[in-house]
Design a protein around this motif. Sequence first.
Motif, short mmCIF file in Angstrom:
data_model
loop_
_atom_site.label_atom_id
_atom_site.label_comp_id
_atom_site.label_asym_id
_atom_site.label_seq_id
_atom_site.Cartn_x
_atom_site.Cartn_y
_atom_site.Cartn_z
N ARG A 1 45.01 38.47 34.93
CA ARG A 1 44.54 38.77 33.58
C ARG A 1 43.98 37.48 32.98
O ARG A 1 44.32 36.39 33.44
CB ARG A 1 45.71 39.26 32.70
CG ARG A 1 46.43 40.46 33.25
CD ARG A 1 47.78 40.64 32.56
NE ARG A 1 48.58 39.43 32.73
CZ ARG A 1 49.46 38.97 31.84
NH1 ARG A 1 49.69 39.62 30.72
NH2 ARG A 1 50.14 37.88 32.06
N ILE A 2 43.19 37.60 31.96
CA ILE A 2 42.67 36.41 31.28
C ILE A 2 43.84 35.56 30.76
O ILE A 2 43.83 34.34 30.86
CB ILE A 2 41.71 36.80 30.14
CG1 ILE A 2 40.47 37.49 30.72
CG2 ILE A 2 41.31 35.58 29.31
CD1 ILE A 2 39.59 38.17 29.69
N TYR B 1 35.65 40.94 29.35
CA TYR B 1 36.38 41.48 30.48
C TYR B 1 35.46 42.33 31.37
O TYR B 1 35.44 42.15 32.58
CB TYR B 1 37.58 42.31 30.00
CG TYR B 1 38.38 42.86 31.15
CD1 TYR B 1 39.36 42.10 31.75
CD2 TYR B 1 38.12 44.13 31.67
CE1 TYR B 1 40.08 42.57 32.83
CE2 TYR B 1 38.82 44.62 32.76
CZ TYR B 1 39.81 43.84 33.33
OH TYR B 1 40.50 44.31 34.40
N TRP C 1 43.55 33.81 24.16
CA TRP C 1 42.16 34.28 24.14
C TRP C 1 41.61 34.30 22.71
O TRP C 1 40.54 33.76 22.44
CB TRP C 1 42.04 35.66 24.77
CG TRP C 1 40.70 36.28 24.56
CD1 TRP C 1 40.36 37.18 23.59
CD2 TRP C 1 39.51 35.98 25.26
NE1 TRP C 1 39.02 37.49 23.68
CE2 TRP C 1 38.47 36.75 24.71
CE3 TRP C 1 39.21 35.14 26.33
CZ2 TRP C 1 37.18 36.72 25.17
CZ3 TRP C 1 37.90 35.10 26.79
CH2 TRP C 1 36.91 35.88 26.21
N TRP D 1 34.70 38.79 33.41
CA TRP D 1 35.99 38.57 34.07
C TRP D 1 36.20 39.49 35.28
O TRP D 1 36.47 39.01 36.38
CB TRP D 1 37.12 38.74 33.08
CG TRP D 1 38.47 38.45 33.67
CD1 TRP D 1 39.38 39.35 34.12
CD2 TRP D 1 39.03 37.16 33.91
NE1 TRP D 1 40.48 38.71 34.62
CE2 TRP D 1 40.29 37.37 34.50
CE3 TRP D 1 38.58 35.87 33.68
CZ2 TRP D 1 41.12 36.31 34.86
CZ3 TRP D 1 39.42 34.81 34.05
CH2 TRP D 1 40.66 35.03 34.62
N SER D 2 36.10 40.79 35.07
CA SER D 2 36.41 41.73 36.16
C SER D 2 35.45 41.54 37.34
O SER D 2 35.87 41.65 38.50
CB SER D 2 36.40 43.17 35.67
OG SER D 2 35.13 43.52 35.18
#
Length: 164
Positions: A104-105, A86, A10, A90-91
């Motif tokens: 997870r990323i 995130y 990341w 993402w979430s």
Amino acid sequence: RFLVALGCRWGEAVALKPSDVDRATGTVHIRRAWTYSPGSYRIVKVKGKGRRSITVARDVLDDLDYSHEWLFVNRTGGPVRAQGFYNRVWSKAVERAGLDPKPRIHDLRHTCASQMLLAGVPIAVVSRYLGHQSIATTERVYYHMQRGSFADAVDAMENFLRKS
């Protein structure tokens, strides 16, 4: 898509600048990474073997916006930060997709490595692609992916011995 294609960390991805991408050759130069220390973000050297160049499918690179200082920017044009991404992206995407367990990323990096190994890419190449310090790291993390290779090795030896 970019994180899966490159298998980069990341902090490496969000520290990329447009000048780190050679679109003519489809090459991305990993030169730095963002890290968080209590109170602030800072640029650091890349982990593992350090700087590396990765060849990527051009269509992945064609999807990017090269008009900012950083290749990936937040809503205000600054570098993307892990916690903000995130929480805001993402979430929510994971929730909409109904994924369980929630990835997870960093799992996108594992997806890259796993797909390469399943496709028969030699583990030494995968190790260099990921920028691991040592092939031993790659073998330890992805040992389970190599089990099929043992069967291929047995088949190869069986075919060789039949011909002898």
